[in-house]
Write a protein that holds these residues in place. Structure first.
Motif, PDB file in Angstrom:
ATOM      1  N   HIS A 428     -33.961  43.539  41.537  1.00 16.98           N
ATOM      2  CA  HIS A 428     -35.042  44.153  41.235  1.00 16.98           C
ATOM      3  C   HIS A 428     -35.467  43.892  39.702  1.00 16.98           C
ATOM      4  O   HIS A 428     -36.609  44.363  39.248  1.00 16.98           O
ATOM      5  CB  HIS A 428     -34.901  45.700  41.161  1.00 16.98           C
ATOM      6  CG  HIS A 428     -34.282  46.221  42.676  1.00 16.98           C
ATOM      7  ND1 HIS A 428     -35.296  46.166  43.456  1.00 16.98           N
ATOM      8  CD2 HIS A 428     -33.036  46.909  43.095  1.00 16.98           C
ATOM      9  CE1 HIS A 428     -34.409  46.753  44.719  1.00 16.98           C
ATOM     10  NE2 HIS A 428     -33.429  46.990  44.276  1.00 16.98           N
ATOM     11  N   THR A 429     -34.791  42.640  39.149  1.00 18.20           N
ATOM     12  CA  THR A 429     -35.393  42.324  37.957  1.00 18.20           C
ATOM     13  C   THR A 429     -36.428  40.884  37.966  1.00 18.20           C
ATOM     14  O   THR A 429     -35.981  40.070  38.996  1.00 18.20           O
ATOM     15  CB  THR A 429     -34.197  41.939  37.062  1.00 18.20           C
ATOM     16  OG1 THR A 429     -33.325  41.044  37.569  1.00 18.20           O
ATOM     17  CG2 THR A 429     -33.371  43.181  36.958  1.00 18.20           C
ATOM     18  N   ALA A 430     -36.886  40.708  36.950  1.00 20.90           N
ATOM     19  CA  ALA A 430     -37.748  39.318  36.942  1.00 20.90           C
ATOM     20  C   ALA A 430     -36.827  37.987  36.974  1.00 20.90           C
ATOM     21  O   ALA A 430     -37.099  37.111  37.536  1.00 20.90           O
ATOM     22  CB  ALA A 430     -38.559  39.308  35.749  1.00 20.90           C
ATOM     23  N   SER A 431     -35.810  38.236  36.415  1.00 26.51           N
ATOM     24  CA  SER A 431     -34.820  37.031  36.290  1.00 26.51           C
ATOM     25  C   SER A 431     -33.827  36.788  37.388  1.00 26.51           C
ATOM     26  O   SER A 431     -33.313  35.879  37.485  1.00 26.51           O
ATOM     27  CB  SER A 431     -33.770  37.041  34.786  1.00 26.51           C
ATOM     28  OG  SER A 431     -33.030  38.230  34.971  1.00 26.51           O
ATOM     29  N   GLY A 432     -33.456  37.997  38.146  1.00 26.30           N
ATOM     30  CA  GLY A 432     -32.856  37.922  39.177  1.00 26.30           C
ATOM     31  C   GLY A 432     -31.267  38.461  38.738  1.00 26.30           C
ATOM     32  O   GLY A 432     -30.326  38.411  39.366  1.00 26.30           O
ATOM     33  N   GLY A 711     -40.635  46.356  40.812  1.00 31.38           N
ATOM     34  CA  GLY A 711     -39.856  45.092  40.843  1.00 31.38           C
ATOM     35  C   GLY A 711     -40.198  44.508  39.466  1.00 31.38           C
ATOM     36  O   GLY A 711     -41.151  44.951  38.933  1.00 31.38           O
ATOM     37  N   GLY A 712     -39.550  43.233  39.614  1.00 33.45           N
ATOM     38  CA  GLY A 712     -39.664  42.472  38.275  1.00 33.45           C
ATOM     39  C   GLY A 712     -39.398  43.224  36.914  1.00 33.45           C
ATOM     40  O   GLY A 712     -39.974  43.197  35.844  1.00 33.45           O
ATOM     41  N   THR A 714     -37.896  43.965  33.346  1.00 35.18           N
ATOM     42  CA  THR A 714     -37.392  43.001  32.287  1.00 35.18           C
ATOM     43  C   THR A 714     -36.564  44.052  31.258  1.00 35.18           C
ATOM     44  O   THR A 714     -36.481  45.232  31.636  1.00 35.18           O
ATOM     45  CB  THR A 714     -38.553  42.605  31.478  1.00 35.18           C
ATOM     46  OG1 THR A 714     -39.241  43.776  30.843  1.00 35.18           O
ATOM     47  CG2 THR A 714     -39.315  41.779  32.353  1.00 35.18           C
TER      48      THR A 714
END
Length: 943
Positions: A428-432, A711-712, A714
């Protein structure tokens, strides 16, 4: 020495109560400055090292370490500053002119500023409010490099920005020696204080001020150990854990050797903490007097204090019994029990959960057929006195009040809960990669109970925080490619037993044999000092111990005389957790989430543990959960008979069967985790009251869930979520809407009530936050709405519930759970100016009752409707009547003032004070409800 730089978020400091004597001593400042070095202890150590020919250049510093997989995305913060020691000259200069020693307060400003800076926070701005927590020190940031005691196998490098020690050893002994040396550099006075607190001997060392008396009484009553028992715990822990236990013993001894080496160096160099002079232990002119060396049993004494503060869930069974009896007296046996259980909320279906994957973890719930309960006869309970033979100042009313408060606090360990965690899976993060924002909320002290450090050596590779005097390992922090943290969990590892008395009041039946109680005493006396002018006095602390633990109360049960005792699973086992921390620091052991869970399974304190690396997240609830006899209800006292003892309990060692790891709430790679001392999992009962429909954990849950759904995520977004929750009034966000709905169920015609409702609605629409109008204004936006709610809450709770419960039961329930813990509620469990707020209160009761009156669905409702006896119009009258009273209550009455604040100063009443443990004072900061030590981590790679 740099003068304290004024900062927008900081308020002007006042002299701490315990050290007013320092100001009186300022006239000797000129003389003392010539006698004691004005350098900070760390700088003074560098000078001494240089004189001895040790390396003091920056040669050991380097670029980012090769074993650092965080990619510059690990940060931390620990106010007020790393340097927790000050010479006498520095103390006097601080008290007279506000000058701070280097690195004594440089983390307080960034920490405070997040309250205003978080809305615009981006990832590249995080280290404006946190420290870079990368491994190592870049060459241009090296402030000093010391080889402690001239050793060639360890160096201590300190960075320019924070002065944090980076300890690098080539041998295991040298590494731990350096850790001890650095700890003493930064926290010697605090370490000395707390080894004496753990032994119940603070007042002879630091003076007889009521606060000192209360501190030693509170902790010693819970762990009244003899010196032989302290030593036996060290040896027992080492023996039980094999090779790792033996290594821990060796590490502890090397650590102690490092502490003592610093004591010797600072004594001969005369840069030891100035508090030793001001408490009469050293002479400023002749240097006569001694600073006692540390010994390994001091670590156990220190550990008993930390465990009692943060990792000892349970207790309160006698108070539970008293409120149950009050409920049954009011309503009858069946209905009274039903009322009591609805307020107890052992397994509330609306409670926010840390493990929300649907798994059940039954523990400490109400048995279907309770057995062995030993409830007291009505009116028979008397608290066991701790203090005897008072003389001098110990016989004053203030001392007696302190003693009474300590007795109450010692019996309410279930109310100690702090810290929070927000952890999001890489899905669920921008970076994975997973992101975590977490840390312990250990209170605000000067110097801090915690200290920052980095330790690199054979079998050790970590940076983070550790409790002063227990920093042979990092307790909470990051390894090479993983980070971990903890929150207090509070599950029940403490039980109360009713031992039948025989022969006299100091003999009891143990498995059928009349057995004498063991009397353990401490007689403490003190004289006035420069730091503490309390007149001479003395008293004796006395605890009667049984095989079932120390006696806390006397009573009768069915006409039989009994003593109530308290037994916790970590009693006599304070040192057992050391191996778990050793494993967490070992990169050869922790290589993934499963290893992390295995490590924290060795920690017997009641904590929630959280983990993040570049691919995984994990959670585990630690603690030695005793296996109770079938049918025993852990919420109430039980007879001290073999049938009701913990399974396979050995009173000699306090060993017993414990629930297996799989029975503890645990998880790997859940979508997200939140924790703010809330309910852990389905069917897992805590000893704490108040885990219901409204909990401060909801402030995190609501924000993190929305981020995950979008999602995404940070690092900055997760920090913003934490910071927003930290500034929000829980009552305003989650309870006020229902209260206003009742009031607005008909037109509000009264002008006073109408004006108050308008102000509250405007504040609620703005987010129900307690924030300044602008940085440094020391005035809240929506100040009047906040004042109204602060005044209204205790009025509405009493008016809502006391008519139905009756005064006796209402009062009994407030002993189980205080009605309020707003930031300014000095009567709350955490006290005034402590930051931590909104854990303990009647928000769930008010919420459930109001929704029931409104006719809305309520899962796990209270057993009856209380507000207006369930009638909406009558309830509305109650709320409007109390609201009008609150609106007319002046600020000076809502915020009555104290030694820190003038009456009526709302911002100051909420403000956080770094409570002094030594001679250095710090500025107040604006309220934030967030961890003291905090990490922001996002690993980019893995070994």
């Amino acid at each position: 020495m740099p003068r304290r730089t004024p900062h927008s978020a900081l308020d002007r400091p006042r002299a701490p109560r315990r050290f007013h004597g320092f100001l009186k001593a300022a006239s000797v400042c000129v003389l003392v400055t010539g006698l004691l070095s004005p350098l900070s202890p760390a700088a003074a150590a560098g000078t001494a090292a240089e004189a001895a020919g040790e390396a003091t250049t920056g040669a050991v510093g380097g670029a980012a370490a090769a074993n650092d997989y965080c990619g510059g995305r690990c940060s931390d913060i620990l106010p007020p500053g790393e340097n927790g020691s000050a010479t006498l000259a520095q103390i006097l200069l601080n008290q007279a002119f506000g000058i701070l020693p280097g690195h004594a307060g440089d983390q307080l400003g960034p920490y405070a500023d997040l309250a205003k800076g978080y809305p615009a926070l981006t990832d590249d701005k995080i280290n404006s409010f946190f420290n870079d927590a990368s491994f190592g020190v870049p060459p241009d940031q090296v402030a000093s490099t010391v080889r402690p005691a001239g050793r060639s196998d360890v160096t201590i490098v300190r960075d320019k920005r924070t002065g944090v020690p980076h300890i690098t050893g080539t041998t295991r002994y040298g590494t731990e020696f350096g850790a001890g040396y650095a700890a003493a550099e930064d926290r010697l006075w605090v370490m000395d204080l707390f080894r004496r607190v753990g032994r119940g001997q603070l007042t002879p060392f630091a003076g007889g001020a009521p606060a000192n008396q209360q501190l030693e009484q509170e902790f010693w009553r819970n762990a009244p150990y003899t010196e032989a028992e302290l030593q036996a715990q060290i040896e027992g822990a080492a023996a039980r854990h094999g090779a790792r236990g033996q290594q821990a013993l060796a590490d502890a001894q090397a650590y102690i050797d490092g502490i003592n080496a610093y004591i010797d160096a600072s004594d001969s160099g005369r840069y030891f903490p100035g508090e030793y002079v001001l408490t009469g232990h050293k002479d400023a002119i002749t240097n006569a007097g001694t600073i006692e060396h540390f010994k390994i049993t001091d670590l156990v004494a220190l550990g008993s204090v930390i465990g009692a503060l943060f990792g000892s869930g349970g207790g309160g069974e006698v108070d539970n019994a008293l409120s149950l009896l009050a409920a049954q007296s009011k309503y009858g046996l069946e209905e009274g029990t039903r009322i009591w259980e609805s307020f107890r909320q052992r397994n509330d279906p609306e409670a926010v959960l840390t493990v929300h994957d649907g798994k059940h973890y039954p523990y400490a719930g109400r048995p279907d057929d309770p057995r062995g309960a030993a409830l007291p006869d009505a009116g028979s309970v008397v608290r066991e006195p701790l203090i005897h033979q008072r003389t001098g100042s110990a016989a004053t009313a203030a001392a007696k009040r302190a003693s009474d408060a300590a007795a109450r606090n010692a019996l309410s360990s279930a109310r100690r809960g702090m810290s929070n965690a927000l952890v999001v899976s890489g899905r669920h993060t921008a970076s994975g990669h997973p992101i975590a924002v977490f840390g312990p909320q250990t209170g605000y002290f000067a110097p801090q109970l915690l200290m920052l450090q980095e330790i690199q050596g054979p079998g050790i590779s970590a940076r983070g925080a550790a409790f002063a005097g227990l920093s042979m390992y990092v307790a909470l922090g990051r390894g090479q490619d993983y980070a971990w943290s903890a929150t207090t969990s509070g599950q029940d590892i403490i039980d109360t037993y009713a031992v039948e008395l025989c022969q006299d009041d100091h003999h009891y039946l143990y498995r059928g044999t009349c057995t004498p109680m063991e009397k353990v005493e401490r007689t403490n006396s003190w004289k006035p000092t420069v730091a503490d002018s309390t007149p001479a006095g003395s008293y004796t602390m006395r605890v009667w111990r049984t095989k079932y633990g120390p006696v806390t109360h006397r009573a009768t049960v069915g006409g039989k005389k009994v003593a109530y005792t308290t037994l916790r699973s970590s009693f006599l086992r304070e040192a057992d957790s050391i191996v778990g921390f050793q494993m967490l620091n070992d990169p050869g052991f922790v290589k993934g989430p499963e290893d992390f869970q295995k490590a924290v399974q060795h920690i017997n304190y009641t904590f929630n543990w959280f983990y993040a690396d570049s691919e995984h997240t994990a959670y585990y609830n630690s603690g030695d959960n005793p296996v109770r006899a079938s049918g025993v209800d852990p919420d109430f006292p039980v007879w001290a008979r073999p049938a009701y003892e913990w399974r396979n309990w050995d009173p000699a060692t306090n060993g017993a069967d414990h629930t297996p790891p799989s029975a503890h709430p645990n998880s790997i790679d859940q979508d997200y985790y939140i924790s703010w001392n809330n309910k852990l999992a389905l069917d897992y009962s805590s000893a704490a009251w108040g885990e219901g429909s409204v909990h401060r954990g909801d402030l995190l849950e609501d924000r993190v869930r929305k981020l995950v759904e979008a999602g995404g995520v940070t690092r900055a977004a997760l920090v913003r979520a934490m910071a927003d929750a930290a500034l929000t009034d829980l009552r305003g966000e989650d309870v006020l809407p229902g209260l206003l709905e009742v009031i607005n169920s008909a037109p509000v015609t009264d002008p006073t009530a109408s004006a108050a409702v308008s102000k509250l609605q405007d504040w609620l629409a703005a987010g129900a936050r307690r924030t300044e109008t602008s940085a440094g204004s020391r005035r809240y936006a929506h100040a009047d709405a906040i004042r109204i709610l602060d005044a209204w809450w205790p009025l509405l709770v009493r008016a809502q519930f006391e008519p139905g419960l009756g005064s006796d039961l209402y009062t009994a329930f407030t002993v189980n759970l205080p009605i309020d813990e707003s930031p300014s509620a000095a009567h709350g469990p955490t006290g005034a100016h402590a930051g931590s707020s909104f854990q303990f209160g009647w928000w769930s009761y008010v919420d459930k009752d109001i929704r029931a009156v409104l006719g809305k669905p309520v899962r796990g409702p209270l057993a009856r409707k209380f507000c207006g006896n369930g009638d909406l119009a009558a309830c509305r009258d109650v709320l409007i009547g109390t609201l009008k009273q609150a609106a007319g209550t002046p600020a000076a009455q809502v915020y009555p003032g104290d030694d820190q604040c003038a009456a009526g100063d709302q911002w100051c009443a909420d403000s956080i004070v770094q409570r002094p443990l030594g001679g250095i004072k710090h500025a107040r900061i604006s309220w934030q409800n967030r961890p003291t030590f905090q990490q922001v981590v996002e690993f980019t790679g893995h070994r």
